[in-house]
Design an enzyme around this catalytic site. Structure first.
Site, PDB file in Angstrom:
ATOM      1  N   HIS A  64       5.257  -3.558  -4.196  1.00 42.67           N
ATOM      2  CA  HIS A  64       4.857  -2.413  -5.022  1.00 42.67           C
ATOM      3  C   HIS A  64       5.942  -1.360  -5.110  1.00 42.67           C
ATOM      4  CE1 HIS A  64       3.743   0.555  -1.797  1.00 42.67           C
ATOM      5  NE2 HIS A  64       3.465  -0.529  -1.086  1.00 42.67           N
ATOM      6  N   ASP A 174       8.487   2.375   1.689  1.00 43.45           N
ATOM      7  CA  ASP A 174       7.202   1.695   1.501  1.00 43.45           C
ATOM      8  C   ASP A 174       6.843   1.856   0.016  1.00 43.45           C
ATOM      9  OD1 ASP A 174       4.598   0.758   1.471  1.00 43.45           O
ATOM     10  OD2 ASP A 174       3.794   2.354   2.743  1.00 43.45           O
ATOM     11  N   GLU A 206      -0.391   0.317  -5.909  1.00 41.14           N
ATOM     12  CA  GLU A 206      -0.848  -0.322  -4.685  1.00 41.14           C
ATOM     13  C   GLU A 206      -1.459   0.690  -3.735  1.00 41.14           C
ATOM     14  OE1 GLU A 206      -0.375  -1.839  -0.471  1.00 41.14           O
ATOM     15  OE2 GLU A 206       0.346  -0.004  -1.423  1.00 41.14           O
ATOM     16  N   GLU A 207      -0.868   1.877  -3.680  1.00 42.47           N
ATOM     17  CA  GLU A 207      -1.308   2.896  -2.725  1.00 42.47           C
ATOM     18  C   GLU A 207      -2.690   3.451  -3.039  1.00 42.47           C
ATOM     19  OE1 GLU A 207       0.084   3.422  -0.029  1.00 42.47           O
ATOM     20  OE2 GLU A 207       2.239   3.086  -0.189  1.00 42.47           O
ATOM     21  N   ASP A 229       5.825  -6.599   1.795  1.00 48.62           N
ATOM     22  CA  ASP A 229       5.503  -5.202   2.058  1.00 48.62           C
ATOM     23  C   ASP A 229       6.165  -4.781   3.366  1.00 48.62           C
ATOM     24  OD1 ASP A 229       4.183  -2.622   1.990  1.00 48.62           O
ATOM     25  OD2 ASP A 229       2.585  -3.551   0.817  1.00 48.62           O
ATOM     26  N   HIS A 313       4.740   6.410   5.598  1.00 45.08           N
ATOM     27  CA  HIS A 313       4.132   7.491   4.811  1.00 45.08           C
ATOM     28  C   HIS A 313       4.648   8.865   5.244  1.00 45.08           C
ATOM     29  CE1 HIS A 313       0.506   5.305   2.804  1.00 45.08           C
ATOM     30  NE2 HIS A 313       1.626   4.598   2.748  1.00 45.08           N
TER      31      HIS A 313
END
Length: 349
Positions: A64, A174, A206-207, A229, A313
């Site tokens: 992603h 990410d 995706e998130e 990922d 994150h």
């Protein structure tokens, strides 16, 4: 292309979930240099195709391109901006962050809050509430409202930094690290013979719910799907059994979300070709694009390859270049090894 330059190129676009179509040109160009075809679907997924020798099978790689971020929810009479979250943002990382507000033009701002000197004693003992944070652009209210409006996306200011020992740090790794793996795979395939059509998909949203993988895997409906990922890298104060070690190679997931024959084949190839790897047991949904791919239509045999990443994150996510390179090589060898026996054998466990 140098893997470091690849990462820098794909980190440049600001792509909070839902805004990916606004600035994805550079990511498209990276795929165009290594693919036969590149297109974009209605949701914004970038779908590249590298054709195999006889095009007997279709394999889909998915990573992603979206990132967590913020969104403007209010502009007060003094020009300060209140915001809400897109994706899994930890409020504790926000004070003193530098941000870019993507309005009619890009506007730099800083996230501020009341300093400790003027907080009440009880306030100092508590975590800062998201509603107590705001963005200061330095502009007056009228200027802010001419440029910025409710609903505008906000990203954290990019600060790519190369660390020692082959490490690299930035926000949005990410899962731009996963996109770098796909690019590395396509580059490796230029030196190999392979029969399968390779769809490399930079997925969106995706998130916020795996949405890009849902529609792209439904459209392509490949014989095999592999999500790429990140997973939690080793760091202080986290149990070893919950993390993977940076620099020790890609991570192969196993569990209900993963087809066991694909896992076994990837593991076998890694061992036969001296590619170091790590294992990550996943007892349920992996929470990645692998879940969306696996349950598309009547089901797609699916695997998950991950890159260890520290400080997920946050704005200082950290990976190891070597893990990305080795993951690309592993996947390229796997793709070149695909044959009728393996693909047809995936129809049953």
């Amino acid at each position: 292309m140098d893997i470091k330059q690849n990462i820098l190129n794909i980190l440049k676009p600001a792509a909070v979930s839902g805004s990916e179509m606004m600035e994805n040109r550079l990511i498209k160009e990276c795929f165009r240099n290594l693919s036969d075809e590149v297109r974009e679907d209605k949701l914004g997924n970038i779908i590249s195709l590298k054709k195999g020798q006889n095009q007997r099978y279709n394999i889909m790689l998915a990573a992603h391109m979206d990132e967590i971020g913020l969104m403007v929810k209010q502009i007060d009479d003094r020009g300060f901006i209140r915001f809400t979250f897109i994706g899994g943002v930890d409020p504790r990382i926000l004070p003193a962050q530098e941000v870019i507000i993507h309005g009619r033009r890009s506007v730099f701002g800083v996230i501020g809050n009341k300093p400790p000197h003027i907080q009440e004693p009880e306030e100092r003992k508590k975590a800062i509430k998201p509603d107590d944070l705001f963005i200061d652009t330095g502009l007056c209210a009228d200027e802010v409202k001419k440029t910025i409006q409710v609903g505008d996306f906000i990203t954290f200011k990019r600060k790519p930094k190369e660390l020692l020992n082959g490490r690299f740090s930035c926000n949005a790794l990410d899962d731009r690290a996963g996109i770098a793996v796909m690019l590395q795979t396509l580059e490796e395939l230029d030196t190999m013979r392979f029969d399968a059509n390779v769809y490399a998909v930079a997925t969106v949203q995706e998130e916020v719910g795996l949405r890009g993988a849902i529609v792209s895997s439904f459209n392509i409906f490949p014989h095999i799907g592999i999500a790429i990922d990140v997973c939690h890298g080793n760091m202080l104060d986290v149990p070893e059994d919950e993390t993977q070690v940076l620099g020790k190679g890609p991570v192969l997931a196993l569990g209900p979300n993963i087809h066991p024959k694909l896992f076994n084949r990837l593991k076998e190839i890694a061992e036969d070709h001296n590619v170091p790897y790590q294992l990550n047991p996943e007892p349920s949904s992996t929470g990645t694009d692998a879940w969306a791919i696996q349950i598309t239509r009547e089901g797609i045999p699916t695997a998950l390859v991950s890159i260890p990443l520290r400080y997920m994150h946050t704005t200082v996510e950290t990976v190891c270049f070597d893990d990305i390179k080795k993951a690309g090589r592993l996947l390229a060898i796997f793709i070149s090894s695909l044959n009728k026996e393996l693909v047809e054998g995936l129809t049953c466990y």
